[in-house]
Design a protein around this motif. Structure first.
Motif, PDB file in Angstrom:
ATOM      1  N   SER A  77       4.105   3.496  30.939  1.00 48.16           N
ATOM      2  CA  SER A  77       4.446   2.099  31.242  1.00 48.16           C
ATOM      3  C   SER A  77       4.162   1.262  30.006  1.00 48.16           C
ATOM      4  N   ASP A  78       4.479  -0.027  30.088  1.00 48.03           N
ATOM      5  CA  ASP A  78       4.031  -0.933  29.036  1.00 48.03           C
ATOM      6  C   ASP A  78       2.519  -0.869  28.980  1.00 48.03           C
ATOM      7  N   ASN A  79       1.984  -0.894  27.773  1.00 49.72           N
ATOM      8  CA  ASN A  79       0.534  -0.746  27.629  1.00 49.72           C
ATOM      9  C   ASN A  79      -0.150  -2.107  27.691  1.00 49.72           C
ATOM     10  N   GLU A  80      -0.517  -2.466  28.896  1.00 56.37           N
ATOM     11  CA  GLU A  80      -1.136  -3.769  29.165  1.00 56.37           C
ATOM     12  C   GLU A  80      -2.653  -3.616  29.287  1.00 56.37           C
ATOM     13  N   PRO A  81      -3.401  -4.693  29.019  1.00 62.97           N
ATOM     14  CA  PRO A  81      -4.829  -4.663  29.357  1.00 62.97           C
ATOM     15  C   PRO A  81      -4.977  -4.466  30.863  1.00 62.97           C
ATOM     16  N   ARG A  87      -0.141  -3.576  39.786  1.00 61.92           N
ATOM     17  CA  ARG A  87      -0.408  -2.470  40.695  1.00 61.92           C
ATOM     18  C   ARG A  87       0.797  -1.519  40.769  1.00 61.92           C
ATOM     19  N   GLU A  88       2.011  -2.091  40.698  1.00 62.62           N
ATOM     20  CA  GLU A  88       3.221  -1.256  40.791  1.00 62.62           C
ATOM     21  C   GLU A  88       3.254  -0.222  39.660  1.00 62.62           C
ATOM     22  N   SER A  89       2.721  -0.600  38.476  1.00 61.21           N
ATOM     23  CA  SER A  89       2.731   0.360  37.365  1.00 61.21           C
ATOM     24  C   SER A  89       1.791   1.514  37.653  1.00 61.21           C
ATOM     25  N   TRP A  90       0.625   1.204  38.224  1.00 60.67           N
ATOM     26  CA  TRP A  90      -0.309   2.276  38.622  1.00 60.67           C
ATOM     27  C   TRP A  90       0.379   3.210  39.610  1.00 60.67           C
ATOM     28  N   GLU A  91       1.065   2.593  40.581  1.00 57.15           N
ATOM     29  CA  GLU A  91       1.673   3.413  41.637  1.00 57.15           C
ATOM     30  C   GLU A  91       2.825   4.258  41.094  1.00 57.15           C
ATOM     31  N   ARG A  92       3.601   3.672  40.183  1.00 59.26           N
ATOM     32  CA  ARG A  92       4.755   4.411  39.631  1.00 59.26           C
ATOM     33  C   ARG A  92       4.272   5.585  38.781  1.00 59.26           C
ATOM     34  N   LEU A  93       3.271   5.358  37.952  1.00 56.95           N
ATOM     35  CA  LEU A  93       2.775   6.444  37.093  1.00 56.95           C
ATOM     36  C   LEU A  93       2.132   7.556  37.918  1.00 56.95           C
ATOM     37  N   PHE A  94       1.336   7.157  38.901  1.00 59.07           N
ATOM     38  CA  PHE A  94       0.678   8.194  39.713  1.00 59.07           C
ATOM     39  C   PHE A  94       1.700   8.934  40.584  1.00 59.07           C
ATOM     40  N   ALA A  95       2.761   8.223  41.032  1.00 60.50           N
ATOM     41  CA  ALA A  95       3.775   8.881  41.874  1.00 60.50           C
ATOM     42  C   ALA A  95       4.404  10.056  41.128  1.00 60.50           C
ATOM     43  N   THR A  96       4.687   9.867  39.854  1.00 66.63           N
ATOM     44  CA  THR A  96       5.325  10.939  39.076  1.00 66.63           C
ATOM     45  C   THR A  96       4.293  11.874  38.452  1.00 66.63           C
ATOM     46  N   ASN A  97       3.367  11.299  37.684  1.00 64.94           N
ATOM     47  CA  ASN A  97       2.473  12.126  36.853  1.00 64.94           C
ATOM     48  C   ASN A  97       1.451  12.916  37.664  1.00 64.94           C
ATOM     49  N   VAL A  98       1.085  12.395  38.844  1.00 63.88           N
ATOM     50  CA  VAL A  98       0.052  13.073  39.649  1.00 63.88           C
ATOM     51  C   VAL A  98       0.648  13.633  40.944  1.00 63.88           C
TER      52      VAL A  98
END
Ligand SMILES: NC(=O)c1ccc[n+]([C@@H]2O[C@H](COP(=O)([O-])OP(=O)(O)OC[C@H]3O[C@@H](n4cnc5c(N)ncnc54)[C@H](OP(=O)(O)O)[C@@H]3O)[C@@H](O)[C@H]2O)c1
Length: 262
Positions: A77-81, A87-98
């Motif tokens: 995702s975009d690398n944000e602080p 929250r959607e970025s957390w969910e999107r990354l975990f949906a695929t990567n984990v």
């Protein structure tokens, strides 16, 4: 492991996954290059192309006789602080990567057991070895895979299944290109200086960008390396980081890096 039997690669439409599928086939594996859109497999020779979206269980179908699974599909995702990361970025990354990786892997285990054993190869990231600011979401998703892989290794060794982890450094793919720009975090005034310093540091590793086919060669070497370790790099930078991590007390290793960033 002898290079024969069936190998499946996820996210093989491009980048590391595509290069690994080509390398596995070249070594003699009956290779299935899976991808969200099979049209992207046009031009891939010597491999079978099949649809597989790791976030859509209805598309996950693995063959009998499975000997090698390369869990490569991944997103960032975009690398944000952390305070600004939605929250959607957390969910999107975990949906695929984990969760996607887990869904494919849980179906692979009984097939590999029935085939008399094999190798599950999880592609994580060498970034988990460094406290890189603004990368917490991505690093967390990859670190979850590290933990999952360790436990899985302990569970399935008895079936002759080896679990390994590949921790790439900067490999020349679309993902690297997308990240090769000043961090989005620079838009937040409180983080601008840190983001700019991070960007300056990035210039220092440009000469270590590694072509995907070279990474793929090292990944398939690791898959065939029966008595090898749990974790591997697949380029000079990640192999160096892993050696540093292994040689150093971990708290000191991370502490030293944090100091250099503050
Ligand atoms: N390149 C690097 O420097 C680097 C460094 C460390 C770790 N990694 C890791 O290495 C792996 C490969 O990365 P890459 O650099 O080759 O990235 P990439 O060029 O962006 O390719 C990512 C691949 O994952 C696929 N993918 C994404 N979501 C998927 C889903 N839901 N189901 C199936 N496939 C999906 C993409 O398919 P589409 O074509 O359909 O989008 C594409 O084939 C990733 O796990 C990444 O995190 C890369």
């Amino acid at each position: 492991m002898e290079p024969n039997g069936t190998a499946v690669v996820t996210g093989a439409s491009r980048g590391i996954g595509r290069a690994v599928a080509i390398e596995l086939a070249a070594r003699g594996f009956d290779t299935i290059a899976t991808m969200r859109d099979p049209a992207a497999g046009a031009g891939l020779e010597g491999v079978r192309v099949e649809k597989l979206d790791v976030t859509d269980p209805s598309t996950i179908s693995l063959p009998d006789g499975l000997r090698v699974l390369v869990n490569n599909a991944g997103v960032e995702s975009d690398n944000e602080p952390l305070e600004h990361m939605p929250r959607e970025s957390w969910e999107r990354l975990f949906a695929t990567n984990v969760f996607g990786l887990v869904e494919v892997t849980r179906r692979a285990v009984p097939l590999m057991r029935a085939a008399g054993g094999g190798v599950i190869c999880n592609v994580t990231s060498s970034s988990t070895l460094a406290p890189v600011p603004f990368l917490g979401t991505y690093r967390a998703s990859k670190a979850a895979v590290t933990a999952i892989g360790e436990s899985l290794a302990a569970e399935v060794a008895q079936f002759g299944i080896r679990v390994i982890e590949i921790m790439p450094g900067p490999i020349e793919t679309d993902m690297l290109t997308a990240s090769d720009r000043p961090p989005v975090a620079a838009e937040h005034s409180e983080y601008r200086e840190l983001a700019n310093r991070l960007w300056e540091g990035r210039q220092g590793i440009r000469d270590q960008y590694t072509p995907a086919n070279e990474a793929a060669r090292r990944i398939v070497d690791a898959i065939c390396d029966d008595d090898g370790p749990l974790r591997y790099g697949c380029d000079d930078l990640s192999e160096g980081m892993l050696a540093g991590w292994n040689a150093t007390d971990n708290a000191r290793w991370v502490g030293g890096m944090l100091k250099s960033m503050s």
